[in-house]
Design an enzyme around this catalytic site. Structure first.
Site, mmCIF file in Angstrom:
data_model
loop_
_atom_site.group_PDB
_atom_site.id
_atom_site.type_symbol
_atom_site.label_atom_id
_atom_site.label_comp_id
_atom_site.label_asym_id
_atom_site.label_seq_id
_atom_site.Cartn_x
_atom_site.Cartn_y
_atom_site.Cartn_z
ATOM 1 N N TYR A 126 -9.920 -0.494 2.643
ATOM 2 C CA TYR A 126 -9.520 -0.636 4.039
ATOM 3 C C TYR A 126 -9.122 0.681 4.665
ATOM 4 O O TYR A 126 -8.440 1.482 4.039
ATOM 5 C CB TYR A 126 -8.336 -1.605 4.160
ATOM 6 N N ASP B 24 0.792 -1.231 0.000
ATOM 7 C CA ASP B 24 0.000 0.000 0.000
ATOM 8 C C ASP B 24 0.823 1.279 0.000
ATOM 9 O O ASP B 24 0.519 2.213 -0.738
ATOM 10 C CB ASP B 24 -0.943 0.012 1.211
#
Lengths: 676, 676
Positions: free
Chosen positions: A410, A322
């Site tokens: 998320y 990420d």
């Protein structure tokens, strides 16, 4: 309303004034300001054509890591009157299909270094290019045909971008996969994927380079995906009462620019577009020594690795890194007062450069607040002293620095909690929305496959199994930079003496790790304690001055070493590593993470097996989660937390909070309720 | 001051009224009241001579565990109009050198069962007999001579009692060892042990049966042992600001007798002289089903095992089983408002029977408070929906039920934290004072031994290595009593399909434990998830309704299996066990723990390898700490915490806190500071 808001406003304005008025020179770790970002753009514009018409894009702009020795000599000088290190920006740009690394110096207002990256991997993706790519797909005729063929309304289709990893390809152009979702009645995008399409976009050429409509699959229902309070129907609940922390004397922290001072702590808090929240130069005041002592030179999230466990065509590549791919700072969100951070919190904005170098602001991207959780700092009731019953208790208070980064579905809550006792707790909270796979089933009894790679969490919806590995880079400087890493094994022994009826006890076996190999730790294999000590300093009783790591719950990788995602994320092969400080080793997944091939990870650096005894060392610790979804994770997931603690171990001569005053409510509030 | 106190007073009075006025019959789990304890004494007095002149002592008086089926049918009946189970007291008495088990029935006001315990082990020690024993020693001439020979003032000597364990002796009379400490300038008793004396007292005969003065050792200095704020010298600090939680609408919990209702939770909170705080009949309201659903029938600390790691004569026997030997309820302390529990907390008293059956009160022995720690319950920022930027956040609030038990030197904070999401977190905090050993050294460089069995933490003071194992008994009733224990292993697999470039992924392999042997867990050996499921219930999507255990940091025993303390504490051989419900299996170290021989522990019960599939099952979980002391633990220790979490896993159909209202500060306080 007035008063509480007022307090927050005071703090916002203190921050605003000190960060913009430049009464004094910036702190060496201050993030680049709006003015500085503009200057970067102007300086580069002299050499390269910048703007939407040109093939030059800013992929990363951040503070060029200042030389540590210069920072330390500046920081340790009286009144910080030594010259701070030169202030510079580090830029990674994409220039006509090449990756360029540029250093801009602010005092000379010039490029002082400019080179082309020749290694593997690509820079972080910008938000702009991801938006452009998804817009492109939305307009792409074969895609539109595929959507229509499915009987879906194009206006309700959202296209999102996904990195595609590396799976042995020799050419690793800047390609992304895009994944379509179908809103139609939902705003919970990620719960309604349209599967069966492979759509690859070349970001440099901004062209769809591959399109394949492989199959159609059912679409999860929109029912039950709503998560906005304003659109949900009663009954609401469970009902919780409001509470406001009232501080008769105001909050205990002070913010000056980016420096936070609270109780016995002082640290610098910054924002980086890749890492997000960065803590620097954290020191704790030692009352006995009457001085601040260094603990953490720099700490931040270095990477978040999120591999999914479905090997099929639509899923195998979903193995996100990420921070390196999407930017954990770039993906950080504005925090909502009272909800993301409690009343009394102070907020800081984050500023980063957009694709064309223009400053972009995320307001309230970080917050700082006092945590009064009702915990007990220390206590003792002593009943053995004749005629006395002694109870001494001190309630605990801590200071939390928080960011939330929402990388697509998320939401990661990253907390640094500083305690007056010297502890620093790093906590990771997972919330947000699952990544799901459409299936034809609504009940487990209908499942035909051996393995659906997850849990049936709603009609036609499988929450796919996955992991989260959040790797922290912690450049600890325990009372200075000359540190060692001590592993203390707890070993069962049989007593030597025949005069004891005991058959066993444990004792400690200390070993100082000499090289990197000796400091790679898989937690749980042995019963061990881990302490970073200062090789120059001992307590007056002769114990090594140190900070001990208290691991939290342990989760390690389950992928095989030869699997491509694991090669790229080989930094998760161990739960903990120690490296000697190296300015260039900041990003555990490599400087160029997108489509990386694992040749520039922590695991590779560590193979050099450098000496780490009595050195300036860096700790890398990974907080891991294996996630088998459950129905409670739908349509949003209650926060699941994990973390670890750094705690002084013979750092102080005695309990550093022994002399905290107990709470005497001599000044108490008289509160009334008013409508705000 | 007035207003905040007022709120607390309201709560105290609600409690006081409902627990004493007996408008309605007691809840089956209510602790014995003062009136009931007096009744017990009166009923027993009819048969046995009771009082200081006689050889009959009450070692344990508590609620006789009511028949579970009767409790459940009462609890599940509408308006609880089914007759509750008969209310009875269970008494363990010492009667002329024998241990007697007596059941007194309250409705018939009669002894309905009376038998002599013929097995091994002795009952819990009373406070009275420990005090008598230590007074006896203080007056014992050879002891006084020994003290004088050391040049110490007798008036400054405190004698404390220590259980002596079992080390293979065939006769296990009620003997204790007593340990003297030297105050002289200190009130921190445990930091100044006088070593070298073996003093054994027979509690039944109340006689010193062994006295040996083996050697003299140096005495740690009194300097630096002070921990009372009133006696410490400036500078104080670090300075922390006061904070008061103001709740415009009052706290969210309601207490009726011993029943606590808060948000979606309802549970009963009781006090037992052996266990301390007991949580019963915890149920959570399911908004979808519009009813309360059972989670925890009964939960409490069953034992705390604290073995020290010095095999020498003064230390080898220090292997406490705190709850079974000293009573974790009997050792529980009065909690200090604002310091032990924050403003807004409600308190409950504990009442137990003294040695002669007289009711003894510990006021404020338990507290309940709302925890507003600034955590996030769930959140999501959704940026993919065109034209909308959605952020939904709910701040977390939880309810904490707390006790502190101070068994001599150590203070254990035991918290049960209930979350609206359905989680229950059990947390153990360690604080208080170390047990230390005097040595001649003041600096590590002087140490001559191979092993001092601890850390030199102050002048002449070694903090001795030790463990803490806190074992919880959790009689989970997940949506009813027909439960199974499912172990889900996460297993690495190679993809079968050739169409994926992935070389590995993990999948889940579920196994339901059929017998006790299959449910013994050493954490860390495998990557596993643990869920207690209801064998009768599935979600609408077909998942087994369950609660999952999230272990915290793991520490297991390091003693050998054949070592005496480990035989007695064999329940720590595994981190987790499952047993079928058995009314008699409440105390993991056996009903008679003092000088026990390990024949009545969880480990022995489990050897029967009973069936546990689709049964009413009980989970036993141990929170462990290995403790190598450090200087920060002196003279009191900053709290070190560990714990675990029980979290719904497919218990609800979806996120149970999705429909919690966000905080809107429409009613906010206007607070002013006044001197109280």
């Amino acid at each position: 309303m007035a008063r509480l808001h007022f307090i927050i406003l005071i703090f916002s304005s203190i921050f605003a004034i000190s960060s913009s008025s430049f009464i004094r020179p910036p702190h060496p770790f201050d993030p680049l300001t709006r003015t500085e970002l503009k200057l970067v753009r102007n300086v580069i514009k002299k050499t390269y054509p910048v703007g939407p018409k040109y093939n030059f894009t800013f992929q990363y702009v951040g503070l060029n890591e200042p030389d540590k020795s210069l920072v330390l000599s500046w920081h340790s000088s009286p009144d910080q009157n030594v010259k701070p290190p030169p202030r510079q920006a580090f830029i990674i740009a994409r220039d006509s299909g090449k990756t360029r690394e540029i250093v801009v110096d602010f005092s000379s207002r010039a490029i002082i270094s400019d080179k082309i990256h020749v290694g593997k991997g690509n820079p972080m993706l910008t938000i702009d290019e991801q938006e452009a790519a998804t817009e492109l797909v939305h307009k792409f005729k074969p895609f539109r045909d595929s959507i229509r063929r499915r009987g879906l309304k194009l206006s309700e289709v959202v296209v999102t971008s996904s990195t595609m990893g590396w799976f042995g390809e020799t050419k690793t152009e800047r390609l992304i996969k895009t994944i379509p979702f179908y809103l139609n009645g939902s705003v919970n995008t990620y719960l309604r994927p349209i599967e069966g399409l492979t759509i690859i976009v070349n970001l440099d050429k901004m062209k769809v380079t591959k399109f394949k409509d492989r199959f159609t699959s059912p679409l999860p229902k929109a029912n039950g995906t709503e998560f906005r309070f304003s659109k949900l129907n009663p009954p609401f609940g469970p009902a919780l009462r409001n509470a406001v922390l009232f501080q008769p004397n105001g909050p205990g922290f002070k913010i000056e620019g980016h420096i936070v001072r609270w109780a016995n702590w002082e640290f610098h808090m910054s924002f980086d577009v890749r890492a997000g929240l960065v803590i620097s130069l954290a020191s704790i005041f030692d009352m006995d020594m009457n001085k601040y002592r260094q603990v953490l030179y720099k700490g931040h999230v270095s990477e978040i690795f999120v591999p999914y466990m479905d090997p099929s065509a639509d899923w195998y590549f979903i193995t996100y890194l990420d921070c390196g791919e999407f930017g954990c700072g770039q993906s950080a969100v504005s925090l909502e007062p009272y909800n993301d951070c409690p009343a009394g919190a102070a907020f800081m904005d984050g500023i980063f450069a957009g694709q064309y170098g223009t400053p972009t602001k995320i307001s309230n991207v970080m917050c700082i607040f006092e945590k009064h959780a009702g915990d007990i700092m220390w206590r003792h009731t002593e009943v053995e002293v004749p005629g006395l019953e002694i109870t001494e208790v001190r309630p605990d208070v801590s200071l939390v620095a928080r960011m939330v980064t929402t990388v697509g579905n998320y939401d990661y809550i990253i907390d640094y909690e500083f305690k007056p006792s010297g502890s620093i707790k790093m906590e990771v909270g997972l919330t947000g929305v699952l990544e799901v796979k459409p299936v034809e089933y609504v009940h487990t009894s209908e499942i035909k496959e051996d393995d659906i790679h997850g849990t049936l969490i709603a009609d036609n919806t499988v929450g796919v199994n996955h992991d989260h590995f959040v790797t922290f880079r912690l450049d600890l400087d325990i009372d200075g930079t000359n540190n060692s890493f001590v592993r203390t094994e707890l070993v069962t022994k049989a007593p030597k003496s025949v005069n004891t009826p005991r058959k066993s006890y444990w004792t400690t076996k200390q070993k100082t790790a000499k090289t990197e190999a000796e400091a790679r730790v898989k937690l749980g294999l042995n019963v061990e304690e881990f302490v970073v000590v200062n090789a120059d300093r001992r307590t007056k009783h002769g114990n090594e001055v140190g900070y001990r790591l208290f691991p939290g719950p342990v989760s390690g990788t389950l992928l095989t070493q030869d699997d491509y995602p694991q090669i790229r994320a080989a930094f998760t092969n161990y739960n903990m590593w120690i490296t000697p400080y190296n300015k260039s080793e900041m990003w555990t997944s490599g400087l160029y993470t997108d489509r990386s091939q694992g040749d520039d990870t922590l695991a590779v650096w560590s193979q050099r097996n450098r000496e780490i005894e009595k050195k300036d060392i860096v700790m890398w610790y990974t907080v891991g989660f294996h996630h088998v979804p459950c129905q409670e994770d739908f349509p949003t997931m209650p926060t699941l937390s994990s973390g670890f603690e750094l705690r002084p171990a013979n750092f102080f001569e005695q309990n550093p909070v022994l002399k905290v005053k107990p709470i005497k409510l001599t000044t108490t509030p008289c509160c009334t309720c008013t409508n705000g």
